[in-house]
Design a protein around this motif. Structure first.
Motif, PDB file in Angstrom:
ATOM      1  N   TRP A 418      13.812 -45.634  -7.856  1.00 59.77           N
ATOM      2  CA  TRP A 418      12.654 -45.466  -7.372  1.00 59.77           C
ATOM      3  C   TRP A 418      11.533 -46.434  -8.345  1.00 59.77           C
ATOM      4  O   TRP A 418      11.867 -47.058  -9.913  1.00 59.77           O
ATOM      5  N   ARG A 419      10.824 -47.269  -7.375  1.00 60.37           N
ATOM      6  CA  ARG A 419      10.061 -48.493  -7.720  1.00 60.37           C
ATOM      7  C   ARG A 419       8.473 -47.594  -6.964  1.00 60.37           C
ATOM      8  O   ARG A 419       8.244 -47.398  -6.573  1.00 60.37           O
ATOM      9  N   GLU A 420       7.931 -47.748  -8.643  1.00 64.01           N
ATOM     10  CA  GLU A 420       6.644 -47.065  -8.233  1.00 64.01           C
ATOM     11  C   GLU A 420       5.354 -47.646  -8.926  1.00 64.01           C
ATOM     12  O   GLU A 420       5.970 -47.995 -10.302  1.00 64.01           O
ATOM     13  N   THR A 421       4.382 -47.812  -8.318  1.00 66.08           N
ATOM     14  CA  THR A 421       3.663 -49.034  -8.244  1.00 66.08           C
ATOM     15  C   THR A 421       2.376 -48.034  -8.917  1.00 66.08           C
ATOM     16  O   THR A 421       1.601 -47.819  -7.925  1.00 66.08           O
ATOM     17  N   THR A 422       1.167 -48.280 -10.492  1.00 62.48           N
ATOM     18  CA  THR A 422       0.231 -47.033 -10.069  1.00 62.48           C
ATOM     19  C   THR A 422      -1.019 -48.218 -10.684  1.00 62.48           C
ATOM     20  O   THR A 422      -1.201 -48.071 -11.581  1.00 62.48           O
ATOM     21  N   PRO A 423      -2.272 -47.304  -9.850  1.00 56.53           N
ATOM     22  CA  PRO A 423      -3.869 -48.338 -10.170  1.00 56.53           C
ATOM     23  C   PRO A 423      -4.362 -47.383 -10.640  1.00 56.53           C
ATOM     24  O   PRO A 423      -4.242 -45.797 -10.340  1.00 56.53           O
ATOM     25  N   THR A 424      -4.981 -47.615 -11.622  1.00 56.76           N
ATOM     26  CA  THR A 424      -6.474 -46.727 -11.832  1.00 56.76           C
ATOM     27  C   THR A 424      -7.870 -47.914 -11.849  1.00 56.76           C
ATOM     28  O   THR A 424      -7.468 -48.759 -12.527  1.00 56.76           O
ATOM     29  N   ALA A 425      -8.742 -47.190 -11.593  1.00 55.55           N
ATOM     30  CA  ALA A 425     -10.214 -47.736 -11.727  1.00 55.55           C
ATOM     31  C   ALA A 425     -11.218 -46.525 -12.726  1.00 55.55           C
ATOM     32  O   ALA A 425     -10.968 -45.015 -11.093  1.00 55.55           O
ATOM     33  N   GLY A 426     -12.495 -46.897 -12.294  1.00 57.16           N
ATOM     34  CA  GLY A 426     -13.316 -46.345 -13.212  1.00 57.16           C
ATOM     35  C   GLY A 426     -14.773 -47.027 -13.753  1.00 57.16           C
ATOM     36  O   GLY A 426     -15.003 -47.630 -14.230  1.00 57.16           O
ATOM     37  N   LEU A 427     -15.761 -46.587 -13.678  1.00 58.47           N
ATOM     38  CA  LEU A 427     -16.886 -46.635 -13.805  1.00 58.47           C
ATOM     39  C   LEU A 427     -17.221 -45.414 -14.877  1.00 58.47           C
ATOM     40  O   LEU A 427     -17.551 -44.668 -13.733  1.00 58.47           O
ATOM     41  N   SER A 428     -18.405 -45.730 -15.736  1.00 58.29           N
ATOM     42  CA  SER A 428     -18.735 -45.146 -16.434  1.00 58.29           C
ATOM     43  C   SER A 428     -20.419 -45.693 -17.240  1.00 58.29           C
ATOM     44  O   SER A 428     -20.402 -46.544 -17.527  1.00 58.29           O
ATOM     45  N   TRP A 429     -21.451 -44.260 -17.064  1.00 60.54           N
ATOM     46  CA  TRP A 429     -22.645 -44.948 -16.896  1.00 60.54           C
ATOM     47  C   TRP A 429     -23.507 -44.379 -18.135  1.00 60.54           C
ATOM     48  O   TRP A 429     -23.358 -42.859 -17.379  1.00 60.54           O
ATOM     49  N   ARG A 430     -24.037 -45.173 -19.082  1.00 58.42           N
ATOM     50  CA  ARG A 430     -25.030 -44.296 -19.936  1.00 58.42           C
ATOM     51  C   ARG A 430     -25.735 -44.513 -19.855  1.00 58.42           C
ATOM     52  O   ARG A 430     -26.403 -45.303 -21.133  1.00 58.42           O
ATOM     53  N   PRO A 431     -26.662 -43.822 -19.092  1.00 58.74           N
ATOM     54  CA  PRO A 431     -27.876 -43.348 -19.259  1.00 58.74           C
ATOM     55  C   PRO A 431     -29.024 -43.506 -20.326  1.00 58.74           C
ATOM     56  O   PRO A 431     -29.702 -44.470 -20.693  1.00 58.74           O
ATOM     57  N   ASP A 432     -28.775 -43.194 -21.297  1.00 57.28           N
ATOM     58  CA  ASP A 432     -29.007 -43.179 -22.886  1.00 57.28           C
ATOM     59  C   ASP A 432     -27.486 -42.200 -24.052  1.00 57.28           C
ATOM     60  O   ASP A 432     -26.196 -42.108 -22.625  1.00 57.28           O
ATOM     61  N   PRO A 433     -27.838 -42.187 -24.709  1.00 53.41           N
ATOM     62  CA  PRO A 433     -26.476 -41.829 -25.931  1.00 53.41           C
ATOM     63  C   PRO A 433     -25.966 -40.918 -25.481  1.00 53.41           C
ATOM     64  O   PRO A 433     -24.634 -40.530 -26.157  1.00 53.41           O
ATOM     65  N   ALA A 439     -17.092 -42.975 -12.548  1.00 50.57           N
ATOM     66  CA  ALA A 439     -16.697 -42.145 -11.202  1.00 50.57           C
ATOM     67  C   ALA A 439     -15.107 -42.349 -11.553  1.00 50.57           C
ATOM     68  O   ALA A 439     -15.290 -43.839 -12.161  1.00 50.57           O
ATOM     69  N   GLY A 440     -14.039 -42.462 -11.063  1.00 49.56           N
ATOM     70  CA  GLY A 440     -12.591 -42.753 -11.558  1.00 49.56           C
ATOM     71  C   GLY A 440     -11.857 -42.335  -9.994  1.00 49.56           C
ATOM     72  O   GLY A 440     -11.153 -41.675  -9.541  1.00 49.56           O
ATOM     73  N   TYR A 441     -10.657 -43.148  -9.810  1.00 48.58           N
ATOM     74  CA  TYR A 441      -9.364 -42.974  -9.350  1.00 48.58           C
ATOM     75  C   TYR A 441      -8.534 -43.650  -9.778  1.00 48.58           C
ATOM     76  O   TYR A 441      -8.220 -44.479 -11.240  1.00 48.58           O
ATOM     77  N   GLY A 442      -7.160 -42.710  -9.165  1.00 48.50           N
ATOM     78  CA  GLY A 442      -6.113 -42.840 -10.302  1.00 48.50           C
ATOM     79  C   GLY A 442      -5.435 -42.086  -9.321  1.00 48.50           C
ATOM     80  O   GLY A 442      -5.041 -41.126  -8.223  1.00 48.50           O
ATOM     81  N   ARG A 443      -3.387 -43.180  -9.051  1.00 47.54           N
ATOM     82  CA  ARG A 443      -2.831 -42.029  -8.273  1.00 47.54           C
ATOM     83  C   ARG A 443      -1.739 -42.132  -9.365  1.00 47.54           C
ATOM     84  O   ARG A 443      -1.233 -42.684 -10.672  1.00 47.54           O
ATOM     85  N   VAL A 444      -0.985 -41.390  -9.239  1.00 46.61           N
ATOM     86  CA  VAL A 444       0.440 -40.438  -9.654  1.00 46.61           C
ATOM     87  C   VAL A 444       1.671 -40.119  -8.973  1.00 46.61           C
ATOM     88  O   VAL A 444       1.195 -40.219  -7.975  1.00 46.61           O
ATOM     89  N   PHE A 445       2.504 -40.452  -9.713  1.00 47.07           N
ATOM     90  CA  PHE A 445       4.145 -40.711  -9.465  1.00 47.07           C
ATOM     91  C   PHE A 445       4.895 -39.572 -10.356  1.00 47.07           C
ATOM     92  O   PHE A 445       4.569 -39.883 -11.554  1.00 47.07           O
ATOM     93  N   GLN A 446       6.065 -38.685  -9.822  1.00 48.74           N
ATOM     94  CA  GLN A 446       6.861 -37.851 -10.457  1.00 48.74           C
ATOM     95  C   GLN A 446       7.712 -37.582  -9.771  1.00 48.74           C
ATOM     96  O   GLN A 446       7.860 -36.998  -8.096  1.00 48.74           O
ATOM     97  N   THR A 447       8.632 -38.125  -9.744  1.00 49.35           N
ATOM     98  CA  THR A 447      10.614 -38.221  -9.474  1.00 49.35           C
ATOM     99  C   THR A 447      10.834 -36.839 -10.077  1.00 49.35           C
ATOM    100  O   THR A 447      10.455 -36.423 -10.567  1.00 49.35           O
ATOM    101  N   PRO A 448      11.920 -36.942  -8.969  1.00 48.88           N
ATOM    102  CA  PRO A 448      12.292 -35.377  -9.390  1.00 48.88           C
ATOM    103  C   PRO A 448      13.584 -35.505 -10.079  1.00 48.88           C
ATOM    104  O   PRO A 448      13.856 -36.605 -10.916  1.00 48.88           O
ATOM    105  N   THR A 449      13.236 -33.981 -11.161  1.00 48.74           N
ATOM    106  CA  THR A 449      14.354 -34.004 -12.551  1.00 48.74           C
ATOM    107  C   THR A 449      15.507 -34.018 -12.036  1.00 48.74           C
ATOM    108  O   THR A 449      15.767 -33.451 -11.186  1.00 48.74           O
ATOM    109  N   THR A 450      16.306 -34.231 -13.109  1.00 48.34           N
ATOM    110  CA  THR A 450      17.999 -33.991 -12.756  1.00 48.34           C
ATOM    111  C   THR A 450      17.893 -32.616 -12.732  1.00 48.34           C
ATOM    112  O   THR A 450      19.115 -32.379 -11.675  1.00 48.34           O
TER     113      THR A 450
END
Length: 678
Positions: A418-433, A439-450
């Protein structure tokens, strides 16, 4: 689940609505589970950190389930059956695992415990040596590759700068005895830490005895100011881990201490021996660069006896190795991390008939090899003083080869890749300390185990692999907010996971009642969730923690030969779960903690016909330390299941014959003593 999470989020991001006096300077908390060390305030994902007093109050944990029970988004079971390992469901990943941990990346001191095929064993971790746990509750395949629906990163104690020694002894109900020791010595530029222990218990249920022995050697060499080398050598031996099996609901109610008759007849259980070695190098050629390299090797010999005759004894010799390379650089505020991971898993699997606990004829000899290679890049770009953009991309190749060494019933050799390409992206905003909104996006994959690739088309043969079973993939969207002040910490997260081809158990008529499990892809499902976590500590000794998890997980499309399960709920995950802790951390050395948890009833099978009862848990723990110069004496104790409730410690999903349930112990106490020198 319609407007409530968004209303909570809207309230959370308006600081003026929270009337709390906070000091302007807030300590920076750094986390490493992201694989690029970052301040918690910058991370666009839900993260929980457990350390310090959170780990000190309570007993010397022998199960990861006890350490993680308070984390929102995690549902942890099976603290008592060591032959099955801890059962962890993180936002649904791992909920339908046949045994142990599936779909969650476990990392200990930089070494992945999750195999390249997606399985993880944590029985060899010395939990008494743990000083910090980080839980990243979101897809992390863009950083870690296969089976990273979330991350549990564990850090154990390294050699100290001064000499120290300690010895601990714990005793508890049901024949539990836990002995530990540790010695730390500075030897010039090299620090040494040697630790070990022996654990045994008879267990609450019949046929549940366990014995474990462990030893660990750590060396830390500060070669120069910019270079550090760590070496780890570990040994774990479990000559006996018996399995009492699952019971029906009626048996669990009337005979909670009983074992399943078939497990007694076939002497179900396992034994294993494992060696582990790891070498890590950290080098900073300049102030804005870091190079890291890890190499590791596991040798694990495992045997078990399953509660059926045909092929019911398994012998597995496993070799698992890997190399990780990573480079991180920061220029003009832009941080970039690139890396390469290589993993190799070699298994020699044999099956024998189980003749009432005695090994019979050999019926299978199979060599399995899993190779995984992954390359990744991560970047964090500041978009002003309070806004960060995070992004990552990873490409993985996973290949499984099976060589049938006993082809008397046909050659079941073959390969899957199997070949898989997985991206992720996110924004973090700190209005004060004190605040982070992300907000975040992510992709995950898991192959079958033996194990999951066992071929259901010819289960009697027991060899080869299922050519139709493919990887599970999921896309995640998450919104969250964090408040971190001097006295109050608060997290809120909502998420939506779209899961395709989820790997789940199926019924094979030829093997009904055998205890063997086979797997198929389950179409499409949707998981929606809300996680809340609040911690308060005033200037006095009191601490309060509150956690809530809402999980709305359903199969959108799932049709098999056994029926149409579309619209059913994902088994093994409760819809609602609450946890609260009240602790008193005294300056005199006396610590007290009261933990309460409530878990809603949940389904035990895919057809949604059988349920586990709702359960309430209450536990009291205490610790008292006395100091005498360089010496410290500590005493600890507590009571579990304080209300003496009848509930299930573990639920076996889709178990044949309605034997889903493993009862938890009655009310029971423990006590321990520790003597330390520094």
């Amino acid at each position: 689940m319609t407007f409530l999470p968004f209303a909570l989020m809207a309230a959370a991001v308006v600081p003026g609505q929270v009337a709390v006096a906070i000091e302007p300077e807030i300590d920076t908390l750094e986390v490493s589970a992201t694989r690029m060390p970052r301040a918690l305030a910058e991370v666009p994902a839900a993260v929980t950190v457990i350390d310090g007093d959170d780990l000190a109050v309570g007993r010397l944990s022998a199960s990861l389930a006890e350490a993680l029970a308070r984390v929102p988004g995690l549902f942890v079971q099976n603290a008592g059956n060591f032959s099955q390992d801890a059962r962890i469901a993180l936002r649904g990943f791992g909920a339908q695992s046949a045994f142990g941990i599936r779909g969650v990346m476990i990392v200990v001191d930089g070494v992945p415990q999750t195999l390249p095929d997606g399985q993880a064993q944590v029985d060899a971790i010395d939990l008494a040596a743990v000083e910090r746990i980080e839980i990243l509750r979101g897809p992390a395949s863009a950083a870690y590759g296969n089976a990273a629906g979330g991350v549990i990163l564990i850090r154990t104690r390294r050699p100290g700068e001064s000499a120290s020694a300690s010895a601990r002894q714990e005793i508890a109900a049901f024949g539990r005895r836990d002995s530990r020791f540790a010695l730390s010595l500075p030897l010039g530029p090299v620090g040494l830490r040697l630790s070990g222990g022996h654990f045994e218990q008879d267990g609450f249920r019949r046929h549940a005895r366990v014995e474990q022995r462990r030893a660990d050697l750590k060396l830390a060499w500060q070669a120069r100011a910019q270079t550090r080398v760590d070496f780890d050598l570990g040994y774990f031996d479990a000559p006996e881990e018996r399995d009492p099996g699952g019971l029906t609901a009626e048996q669990a109610r009337t005979q909670p201490r009983a074992a399943r008759p078939a497990n007694l007849r076939f002497d179900a259980g396992e034994a294993l021996e494992q060696w582990r070695t790891a070498l890590a190098l950290r080098h900073s050629p300049t102030d804005d660069q870091q190079l890291a390299a890890n190499a590791f090797l596991f040798a694990r010999d495992f045997s078990n006896r399953l509660p059926f005759a045909d092929g019911g004894q398994v012998e597995l010799d496993r070799r698992y190795s890997g190399i990780d390379l990573r480079h991180q650089i920061e220029r003009a505020g832009l941080r970039v991390s690139t890396g390469l991971d290589w993993r190799e898993q070699h298994d020699r699997r044999q099956r024998f008939d189980n003749l009432d606990g005695v090994r019979g004829d050999r019926v299978l000899v199979q060599r399995e090899q899993v190779n995984a290679l992954g390359a990744f890049v991560q970047a964090v770009l500041p978009l002003g003083d309070t806004l960060d953009l995070s992004a990552g991309l990873r490409h993985d190749r996973v290949r499984l080869d099976v060589a049938d060494r006993m082809p008397v019933d046909g050659d079941d050799s073959g390969a899957r890749s199997w070949r898989e390409t997985t991206p992720t992206a996110g924004l973090s905003w700190r209005p004060d300390p004190r605040w982070t909104v992300y907000a975040g996006y992510g992709r995950v994959f898991q192959t079958p185990t033996t194990t999951e690739l066992a071929n259901p088309s010819d289960p009697a043969a027991g060899g080869g692999f299922n050519p139709t079973l493919g990887p599970e993939t999921a896309d995640s969207l998450e919104l969250g907010a964090r408040w971190r002040g001097e006295h109050l910490q608060f997290q809120a997260a909502i998420f939506r996971l779209s899961v395709d081809d989820a790997i789940t158990t199926i019924e094979v008529p030829e093997f009904s009642g055998s205890g063997r499990e086979f797997f198929a892809n389950a179409g499409r499902s949707t998981r929606r969730g809300l996680e809340l976590d609040a911690r308060w500590q005033g200037r006095g000794p009191w601490r309060v923690e509150l956690g809530y998890t809402h999980s709305d997980f359903e199969f959108d499309r799932f049709e098999t030969a056994d029926g149409d399960f579309s619209g059913n709920r994902l088994p093994g995950v409760p819809r609602h779960r609450l946890h609260a802790r009240i602790a008193w951390i005294g300056e005199s050395g006396l610590d007290l903690a009261l933990d309460a948890a409530w878990t809603e009833s949940f389904f035990a099978d895919t057809i949604n016909r059988n349920r586990s009862d709702a359960r309430s848990e209450l536990a009291l723990s205490a610790r008292r330390d006395w100091s005498f110069g360089d010496w410290r004496l500590g005493v600890r104790g507590g009571v579990f299941n304080l209300l003496d409730q009848r509930y299930h410690d573990n639920v076996r999903i889709n178990a044949f014959g309605g034997r889903f349930f493993e009862p938890a112990p009655d009310r029971h106490a423990y006590g321990g003593i520790e003597l330390a020198w520094r």
